[in-house]
Structure formats: C-alpha cells, structure tokens
Design an enzyme around this catalytic site. Structure first.
Site, PDB file in Angstrom:
ATOM      1  N   CYS A  50      -2.760  -2.522   7.509  1.00 40.83           N
ATOM      2  CA  CYS A  50      -2.377  -2.304   8.907  1.00 40.83           C
ATOM      3  C   CYS A  50      -2.571  -0.822   9.249  1.00 40.83           C
ATOM      4  CB  CYS A  50      -0.921  -2.718   9.119  1.00 40.83           C
ATOM      5  SG  CYS A  50       0.263  -1.631   8.285  1.00 40.83           S
ATOM      6  N   CYS A 105      -0.451   1.679   7.136  1.00 40.68           N
ATOM      7  CA  CYS A 105      -0.940   1.880   5.770  1.00 40.68           C
ATOM      8  C   CYS A 105      -2.226   2.703   5.751  1.00 40.68           C
ATOM      9  CB  CYS A 105      -1.125   0.539   5.084  1.00 40.68           C
ATOM     10  SG  CYS A 105       0.449  -0.318   4.813  1.00 40.68           S
ATOM     11  N   GLU A 162       0.824  -1.212   0.000  1.00 39.43           N
ATOM     12  CA  GLU A 162       0.000   0.000   0.000  1.00 39.43           C
ATOM     13  C   GLU A 162       0.858   1.262   0.000  1.00 39.43           C
ATOM     14  OE1 GLU A 162      -0.118  -2.721   1.967  1.00 39.43           O
ATOM     15  OE2 GLU A 162      -1.900  -2.676   3.213  1.00 39.43           O
TER      16      GLU A 162
END
Length: 192
Positions: free
Chosen positions: A125, A128, A97
């Site tokens: 996560c 990101c 990402e």
C-alpha cells in the site's frame, strides 16, 4: 598489380574478420552470462518469496490478513521476516512490510537500508511504499497484485515518482498464484 598492396588488403580483411569474430564471440559470451544471472536472480526471487509465503501462513493462523515479508541484504543474508499483525497488536501500521523494515533497521543499526530487497506476498500500500522510500530500499519484489490499494503499479506507482528523492526497482508477479491463493482462502473462510 602490386603484391604488397594485395597482401596488405588481404591482411586487412583477415583482421577485420577476426575482429568481427571476436566481437561476436564476446557478445555471445555476455548474453550467456546475462542469461545465467537472470536465471539465478529468478531462482533467488522464488526462494525468498517462498519464505515470505511462510510468513503469510503465520499471519493466517493468527487470523490476520495473510501477508508476509522478508528483507534481504546485498549479500543474500536474511535481515528480517515478518507477517501482518495490525489486529493482534492493535496497530494499524503493523503491516508485514513495516514490521520487516523496522526489524531490519534495528538489526543493522541503521534506519537506511540501501542495497536491500524487500520480498512481500501482496503489492504494498502507499504507507508501506513510503516507508520503503524513506529506508532507501533498492528493490521491491511482490507476489500478488492489489488492484484496490497497490501502490507499486496497480492503483498507483509511488516507487517512481519524480518529485521524490529515491526510486525503487520493482518486480511484480513472483509466485503470484501461490501468494493470491492464501489471500483467497483467507477471505473465503471469513465470508463463509
């Protein structure tokens, strides 16, 4: 009985029925258009998630955790594609990402990416999602859920935190089984 009064009443009832008919017809047309837009959006989501899966396969071949990402502009143009590279680049922030957002920002010449959509094979996560918020992405579409560190609804949801100045629309579970399978295969082989 007054003929004009009766004719006026009949005309009102006819006009009322015409309005009801036209309203019903308009609503049905709108529902049909909305259904086509949803079907088109789902097909578009599947297409771009398929490209993210291709990126995940590239990471898999490099012995990286197989996560792939694609950033798409408002016009449907692919702005960037990336896969995980923290091991090969010795960079703990080199998640798919982050790399896709960096590349899209560089390509557009703007650190803000409004009206863009990020497709990623695994729920992002917190790092990101934070980058997505800072980049002002409009929408996140992810495949497999991540109950251990997913920050878009599974473990926590940073996409809708009221104290932050940006919210991200989220669609999860797109091609989830295909996205999860590549991860299962990767970890099965590693644990041998």
């Amino acid at each position: 009985m007054d003929t004009n009064h009766t004719l006026t009443g009949i005309a009102r009832r006819i006009n009322s029925r015409k309005r009801t008919f036209l309203y019903t017809k308009t609503v049905l047309l709108a529902i049909g258009m909305l259904r086509r837009q949803i079907e088109s959006s789902l097909q578009r989501d599947d297409f771009f998630m398929g490209l993210a899966i291709e990126e995940a396969e590239k990471g898999y071949r490099l012995a990286e955790v197989p996560v792939g990402a694609v950033v798409v502009g408002a016009d449907g143009q692919i702005l960037s594609r990336a896969h995980n590279k923290p091991i090969t680049s010795n960079d703990p922030t080199a998640h798919a990402e982050i790399l896709a957002i960096r590349s899209a920002a560089t390509g557009t010449g703007n650190y803000r990416l409004p009206e863009t959509v990020l497709y990623v094979t695994l729920e992002p996560c917190s790092m990101c999602v934070g980058a997505m918020i800072h980049a002002r992405l409009r929408r996140l579409v992810f495949g497999a859920r991540d109950p251990r560190s997913g920050a878009a609804g599974s473990l926590l949801d940073l996409t809708r935190v009221s104290c932050l100045n940006h919210r991200i629309d989220v669609t999860g579970g797109v091609l989830a089984e295909s996205c999860a399978e590549i991860l299962r295969r990767f970890f099965r082989e590693r644990r041998g």
